[in-house]
Design a protein around this motif. Structure first.
Motif, PDB file in Angstrom:
ATOM      1  N   LEU A  12       0.848  -1.095  -0.104  1.00 17.87           N
ATOM      2  CA  LEU A  12      -0.093   0.101   0.210  1.00 17.87           C
ATOM      3  C   LEU A  12       0.971   1.102   0.241  1.00 17.87           C
ATOM      4  O   LEU A  12       0.397   2.430  -0.493  1.00 17.87           O
ATOM      5  N   GLU A  13       1.872   1.712   0.289  1.00 21.60           N
ATOM      6  CA  GLU A  13       2.792   2.621   0.268  1.00 21.60           C
ATOM      7  C   GLU A  13       3.021   3.122  -1.491  1.00 21.60           C
ATOM      8  O   GLU A  13       3.903   3.944  -0.447  1.00 21.60           O
ATOM      9  N   TYR A  14       2.953   2.629  -1.480  1.00 23.32           N
ATOM     10  CA  TYR A  14       3.402   2.256  -3.055  1.00 23.32           C
ATOM     11  C   TYR A  14       2.334   3.221  -4.098  1.00 23.32           C
ATOM     12  O   TYR A  14       2.629   3.544  -5.286  1.00 23.32           O
ATOM     13  N   PHE A  15       1.710   2.684  -3.533  1.00 22.19           N
ATOM     14  CA  PHE A  15      -0.321   3.952  -3.923  1.00 22.19           C
ATOM     15  C   PHE A  15      -0.133   5.038  -3.482  1.00 22.19           C
ATOM     16  O   PHE A  15       0.059   5.772  -2.366  1.00 22.19           O
ATOM     17  N   PRO A  16      -0.407   6.316  -4.867  1.00 28.48           N
ATOM     18  CA  PRO A  16       0.186   7.525  -4.154  1.00 28.48           C
ATOM     19  C   PRO A  16      -0.671   8.344  -3.805  1.00 28.48           C
ATOM     20  O   PRO A  16      -2.089   7.464  -3.859  1.00 28.48           O
ATOM     21  N   PRO A  17      -1.386   9.293  -3.385  1.00 31.31           N
ATOM     22  CA  PRO A  17      -2.342  10.045  -2.682  1.00 31.31           C
ATOM     23  C   PRO A  17      -3.503  10.058  -3.360  1.00 31.31           C
ATOM     24  O   PRO A  17      -3.295  10.160  -4.506  1.00 31.31           O
ATOM     25  N   GLY A  18      -4.535   9.672  -2.821  1.00 23.50           N
ATOM     26  CA  GLY A  18      -5.467   9.743  -3.536  1.00 23.50           C
ATOM     27  C   GLY A  18      -6.865   8.811  -3.185  1.00 23.50           C
ATOM     28  O   GLY A  18      -6.572   7.847  -2.081  1.00 23.50           O
ATOM     29  N   GLY A  19      -7.703   9.008  -4.208  1.00 24.65           N
ATOM     30  CA  GLY A  19      -9.145   8.282  -3.855  1.00 24.65           C
ATOM     31  C   GLY A  19      -8.215   6.162  -4.223  1.00 24.65           C
ATOM     32  O   GLY A  19      -9.350   5.918  -4.012  1.00 24.65           O
ATOM     33  N   SER A  20      -7.401   6.611  -5.234  1.00 25.14           N
ATOM     34  CA  SER A  20      -6.821   4.342  -5.556  1.00 25.14           C
ATOM     35  C   SER A  20      -6.598   4.286  -4.257  1.00 25.14           C
ATOM     36  O   SER A  20      -6.955   3.433  -3.877  1.00 25.14           O
ATOM     37  N   PHE A  21      -5.544   4.471  -3.242  1.00 26.59           N
ATOM     38  CA  PHE A  21      -4.682   4.333  -2.310  1.00 26.59           C
ATOM     39  C   PHE A  21      -5.603   3.754  -1.236  1.00 26.59           C
ATOM     40  O   PHE A  21      -6.083   2.810  -0.401  1.00 26.59           O
ATOM     41  N   VAL A  22      -7.268   5.075  -1.256  1.00 26.15           N
ATOM     42  CA  VAL A  22      -8.482   4.826  -0.081  1.00 26.15           C
ATOM     43  C   VAL A  22      -9.058   3.225  -1.123  1.00 26.15           C
ATOM     44  O   VAL A  22      -9.698   2.201   0.027  1.00 26.15           O
ATOM     45  N   VAL A  23      -9.593   3.491  -1.885  1.00 25.24           N
ATOM     46  CA  VAL A  23      -9.928   1.905  -2.130  1.00 25.24           C
ATOM     47  C   VAL A  23      -9.293   0.926  -2.389  1.00 25.24           C
ATOM     48  O   VAL A  23     -10.156  -0.073  -1.695  1.00 25.24           O
ATOM     49  N   ILE A  24      -8.595   0.950  -2.454  1.00 24.26           N
ATOM     50  CA  ILE A  24      -7.421  -0.748  -2.973  1.00 24.26           C
ATOM     51  C   ILE A  24      -7.471  -0.579  -0.915  1.00 24.26           C
ATOM     52  O   ILE A  24      -7.850  -1.799  -0.519  1.00 24.26           O
ATOM     53  N   SER A  25      -7.512   0.110   0.075  1.00 26.20           N
ATOM     54  CA  SER A  25      -7.131  -0.467   1.796  1.00 26.20           C
ATOM     55  C   SER A  25      -8.661  -1.022   1.481  1.00 26.20           C
ATOM     56  O   SER A  25      -8.677  -1.595   2.304  1.00 26.20           O
ATOM     57  N   ILE A  26      -9.416  -0.309   1.237  1.00 22.71           N
ATOM     58  CA  ILE A  26     -11.029  -1.062   1.601  1.00 22.71           C
ATOM     59  C   ILE A  26     -11.253  -1.994   1.481  1.00 22.71           C
ATOM     60  O   ILE A  26     -11.575  -2.958   1.579  1.00 22.71           O
ATOM     61  N   LEU A  27     -10.832  -2.450   0.303  1.00 23.98           N
ATOM     62  CA  LEU A  27     -10.921  -3.503  -0.426  1.00 23.98           C
ATOM     63  C   LEU A  27     -10.250  -4.486  -0.010  1.00 23.98           C
ATOM     64  O   LEU A  27     -10.626  -6.542   0.053  1.00 23.98           O
ATOM     65  N   ILE A  28      -9.238  -4.352   0.085  1.00 20.73           N
ATOM     66  CA  ILE A  28      -8.377  -5.308   1.067  1.00 20.73           C
ATOM     67  C   ILE A  28      -8.808  -6.165   2.033  1.00 20.73           C
ATOM     68  O   ILE A  28      -8.906  -6.797   2.246  1.00 20.73           O
ATOM     69  N   ARG A  29      -9.356  -5.310   2.946  1.00 19.04           N
ATOM     70  CA  ARG A  29      -9.709  -5.039   4.199  1.00 19.04           C
ATOM     71  C   ARG A  29     -11.235  -6.223   4.106  1.00 19.04           C
ATOM     72  O   ARG A  29     -11.512  -6.910   4.929  1.00 19.04           O
ATOM     73  N   VAL A  30     -11.958  -5.653   2.890  1.00 15.42           N
ATOM     74  CA  VAL A  30     -13.293  -6.584   3.044  1.00 15.42           C
ATOM     75  C   VAL A  30     -13.002  -7.249   2.425  1.00 15.42           C
ATOM     76  O   VAL A  30     -13.541  -8.584   3.069  1.00 15.42           O
ATOM     77  N   ILE A  31     -12.010  -7.759   1.647  1.00 15.13           N
ATOM     78  CA  ILE A  31     -12.112  -9.148   1.135  1.00 15.13           C
ATOM     79  C   ILE A  31     -10.996  -9.962   2.319  1.00 15.13           C
ATOM     80  O   ILE A  31     -11.429 -11.384   2.546  1.00 15.13           O
ATOM     81  N   HIS A  32     -10.398  -8.715   3.176  1.00 16.07           N
ATOM     82  CA  HIS A  32      -9.579  -9.555   4.077  1.00 16.07           C
ATOM     83  C   HIS A  32     -10.705 -10.927   5.283  1.00 16.07           C
ATOM     84  O   HIS A  32     -10.835 -11.794   5.604  1.00 16.07           O
ATOM     85  N   ALA A  33     -11.399  -9.667   5.704  1.00 13.22           N
ATOM     86  CA  ALA A  33     -12.843 -10.091   6.585  1.00 13.22           C
ATOM     87  C   ALA A  33     -13.740 -10.875   6.043  1.00 13.22           C
ATOM     88  O   ALA A  33     -14.226 -11.427   6.730  1.00 13.22           O
ATOM     89  N   ALA A  34     -13.918 -11.083   4.934  1.00 11.43           N
ATOM     90  CA  ALA A  34     -14.978 -12.325   4.385  1.00 11.43           C
ATOM     91  C   ALA A  34     -14.004 -13.431   4.398  1.00 11.43           C
ATOM     92  O   ALA A  34     -14.954 -14.324   4.458  1.00 11.43           O
ATOM     93  N   GLY A  35     -12.552 -13.399   3.867  1.00  8.21           N
ATOM     94  CA  GLY A  35     -12.165 -14.905   4.517  1.00  8.21           C
ATOM     95  C   GLY A  35     -11.546 -15.823   6.113  1.00  8.21           C
ATOM     96  O   GLY A  35     -12.439 -16.155   6.846  1.00  8.21           O
ATOM     97  N   SER A  36     -12.231 -13.987   6.879  1.00  7.02           N
ATOM     98  CA  SER A  36     -11.944 -14.389   8.122  1.00  7.02           C
ATOM     99  C   SER A  36     -13.074 -14.939   8.451  1.00  7.02           C
ATOM    100  O   SER A  36     -13.616 -15.094  10.091  1.00  7.02           O
ATOM    101  N   ALA A  37     -15.050 -14.547   8.594  1.00  6.41           N
ATOM    102  CA  ALA A  37     -15.805 -14.819   8.694  1.00  6.41           C
ATOM    103  C   ALA A  37     -15.764 -16.578   8.399  1.00  6.41           C
ATOM    104  O   ALA A  37     -16.343 -16.798   8.888  1.00  6.41           O
ATOM    105  N   GLY A  38     -15.368 -16.808   6.939  1.00  5.29           N
ATOM    106  CA  GLY A  38     -15.173 -18.592   6.653  1.00  5.29           C
ATOM    107  C   GLY A  38     -14.015 -19.399   7.717  1.00  5.29           C
ATOM    108  O   GLY A  38     -14.114 -19.605   8.800  1.00  5.29           O
ATOM    109  N   THR A  39     -13.044 -18.739   8.395  1.00  6.54           N
ATOM    110  CA  THR A  39     -12.169 -19.282   9.284  1.00  6.54           C
ATOM    111  C   THR A  39     -12.723 -19.394  10.701  1.00  6.54           C
ATOM    112  O   THR A  39     -12.585 -20.370  11.554  1.00  6.54           O
ATOM    113  N   ILE A  40     -13.327 -17.884  11.119  1.00  7.49           N
ATOM    114  CA  ILE A  40     -13.910 -17.847  12.428  1.00  7.49           C
ATOM    115  C   ILE A  40     -14.962 -18.634  13.016  1.00  7.49           C
ATOM    116  O   ILE A  40     -15.636 -19.612  13.459  1.00  7.49           O
TER     117      ILE A  40
END
Length: 235
Positions: free
Chosen positions: A85-113
């Protein structure tokens, strides 16, 4: 199986502890406001809230082993991606990619839990409380060690190091665990059940709101610390 599951849970929670403190600083450096990166961190819990009931209801279709292993694998990959994530420039792309990573990670964690609870109930029907407490102990140890290990790796190699190293270990562990885990037909455990309760029925029980309220307040307090104190520490 219990030792493998405990190891995976421990490693998973070590990686979870890395995101809030390190992400807050890098997001702040890229011009994100506190509310934006606070929302980004919080989307994981929101996704868990929405996805976990769906996985629990359809676990017999998804499969217990698939839910567990895929959840660990997805978590490892998302943790690896977080390191870039540190290689993404400031702006909307950084925020969107960060949120997508968190959402996908959470979906996987739901299966694990969800699958972890199933394994506990099926493998240790007479010791559910003991195994559950052991699992929680492993999680707490991981949450204690996570910031220490992550901080040491951060000092050695910067932002990406803790994510890439620990995320890579978690991804590999998913493949190691695959042949050792049993897949259950959870539908057989529903046989003979004459009474089912919906989440709404459970929420209508007055006494259940006491631990709910306590958990909500304590978790919110922890979240406040993550987004306000840790960026100041890493200045």
């Amino acid at each position: 199986m219990a030792s493998i599951g405990s190891s995976l849970i421990r490693n998973s929670y070590i990686t979870i502890c890395h995101f809030p403190p390190f992400f807050a600083k890098i997001a702040k450096d890229r011009g994100a406001t506190v509310s934006i990166y606070g929302f980004t961190i919080g989307t994981k819990c929101l996704t868990l809230f929405l996805v976990t009931p769906f996985i629990g209801k359809n676990l017999k279709v998804i499969g217990v082993r698939f839910a567990f292993v895929s959840g660990v694998f997805i978590g490892g990959i998302c943790r690896l991606l977080s390191g870039f994530l540190e290689y993404f420039p400031p702006g909307g792309s950084f925020v969107v990619i960060s949120i997508l990573i968190r959402v996908i990670h959470a979906a996987g964690s739901a299966g694990t839990i969800t699958s972890t609870f199933t394994y506990t109930a099926v493998e240790f029907p007479n010791s559910v409380a003991k195994i559950f407490s052991l699992t929680r102990t492993m999680m707490n140890i991981a949450q204690f060690a996570g910031p220490i290990v992550g901080g040491a790796l951060y000092e050695v190699g910067g932002f990406k190091t803790p994510f890439i190293l620990v995320g890579g270990i978690q991804t590999i562990m998913a493949f190691i665990a695959l042949p050792f885990l049993t897949d259950y037909d959870v539908s057989q455990y529903d046989e003979g059940s004459t009474k089912t309760q919906s989440p709404l029925d459970i929420l209508c029980i007055p006494s259940i709101w006491i631990p709910f309220f306590t958990f909500i307040v304590s978790t919110m307090s922890n979240g406040f610390l993550s987004i306000n104190v840790e960026p100041q520490v890493l200045l």
